[in-house]
Design an enzyme around this catalytic site. Structure first.
Site, PDB file in Angstrom:
ATOM      1  CB  SER A  19      -0.944   0.010   1.205  1.00 43.25           C
ATOM      2  OG  SER A  19      -0.226   0.159   2.414  1.00 43.25           O
ATOM      3  CE  LYS A  31      -2.842   1.999   4.805  1.00 42.25           C
ATOM      4  NZ  LYS A  31      -2.712   1.137   3.612  1.00 42.25           N
TER       5      LYS A  31
END
Length: 278
Positions: free
Chosen positions: A42, A119
């Site tokens: 990701s 993230k």
């Protein structure tokens, strides 16, 4: 001293040594640095599957989430940070707290599952965030994007989960070259980083998200292969992340393995030792 007594004494000393070592390791991991192995793609190409790094827990101060979770599935061990430090949960505060900056790459606890995620901080408290046709908008303004060629990787099983990458040039056969357009994104304040886009996907266009006070909005750099704040918690996403759920900032890759096991040193990527994370 008889032999049985000597054996008992040496065993007790060994147990004490192990206990002390575990206590020291636990304190070190709680207060200073937490190891983290990247399990998914990701955050490509900033972080690759198999990157091993230490998370700086001093960056934002301490909360209940600073306590380590201990999960060893094959031994049936699943001790969550909330089980250890849950008494400090609930006020969304931190001890010696400082605010993350936009663009920081952060490890945090998922607000629902408690699992660790990594993230990039995109939206700060009180701001609005929206994706429009693959372009990030913050407070109604589009961020600057500059084309930066094509990111390529081998289409193969990656990491311990055996994940395969998404490719803009799909279908790609096993062992083939998987391609994704790469762009350099500049956030308000001047932070720059690379983002990848596979194609026109559902999360390339969203509604307007207003970040609540005391919360943050996170997005993965691999925009079409990231479960993040663009998906509400009720729909299985991350949603807005409370301040107290931040664990620490990721600053540098220590080493990286392109294989299925972290300690398979022959698969380590020689160009990623001590790579700075931007």
């Amino acid at each position: 001293m008889s032999e049985p007594q000597g054996f008992v004494a040496s065993t007790v000393e060994l147990i004490k040594t192990v206990v002390y070592a575990l206590l020291i390791a636990g304190i070190f991991r709680t207060l200073f640095f937490q190891p983290f192995w990247i399990p998914s793609g990701s955050m490509k190409d900033t972080l690759l599957i198999g990157d091993f790094l230490f998370v700086n827990k001093m960056s934002y101060g301490y909360s209940y989430a600073s306590c380590p979770s201990i999960r060893i599935a094959r031994l049936g061990i699943d001790i969550d940070a909330e089980d250890i430090c849950g008494i400090f949960d609930g006020d969304n505060g931190r001890l010696f707290g400082s605010e993350p900056e936009r663009g920081d790459v952060v490890v945090f606890r998922h607000p629902v599952t408690g699992r660790d995620f990594i993230k990039r901080v995109i939206g700060l408290p009180g701001e609005t965030v929206q994706m429009r046709s693959g372009v990030l908008h913050i407070n109604g303004e589009a961020v600057a994007l500059e084309d930066d060629g094509i990111f390529t990787e081998t289409y193969e099983l990656q990491g311990p989960q055996g994940l395969t990458p998404s490719c803009a040039n799909a279908p790609v056969g096993q062992g083939g070259v998987c391609e994704k357009p790469r762009q350099i994104e500049t956030l308000p304040g001047g932070s720059t980083h690379a983002v990848l886009n596979v194609g026109d996907r559902r999360l390339d266009s969203t509604g307007v998200f207003t970040v609540p006070e005391g919360h943050y909005f996170f997005i993965g750099d691999n925009r079409d292969n990231s479960t993040d704040s663009r998906v509400p918690q009720a729909s299985g996403g991350v949603g807005f992340v409370p301040y107290e759920n931040l664990i620490g900032r990721a600053d540098r890759v220590i080493f990286s393995s392109s294989g299925r096991r972290m300690l398979a040193f022959w698969t380590w990527r020689g160009d990623r030792f001590f790579e700075r994370i931007d």
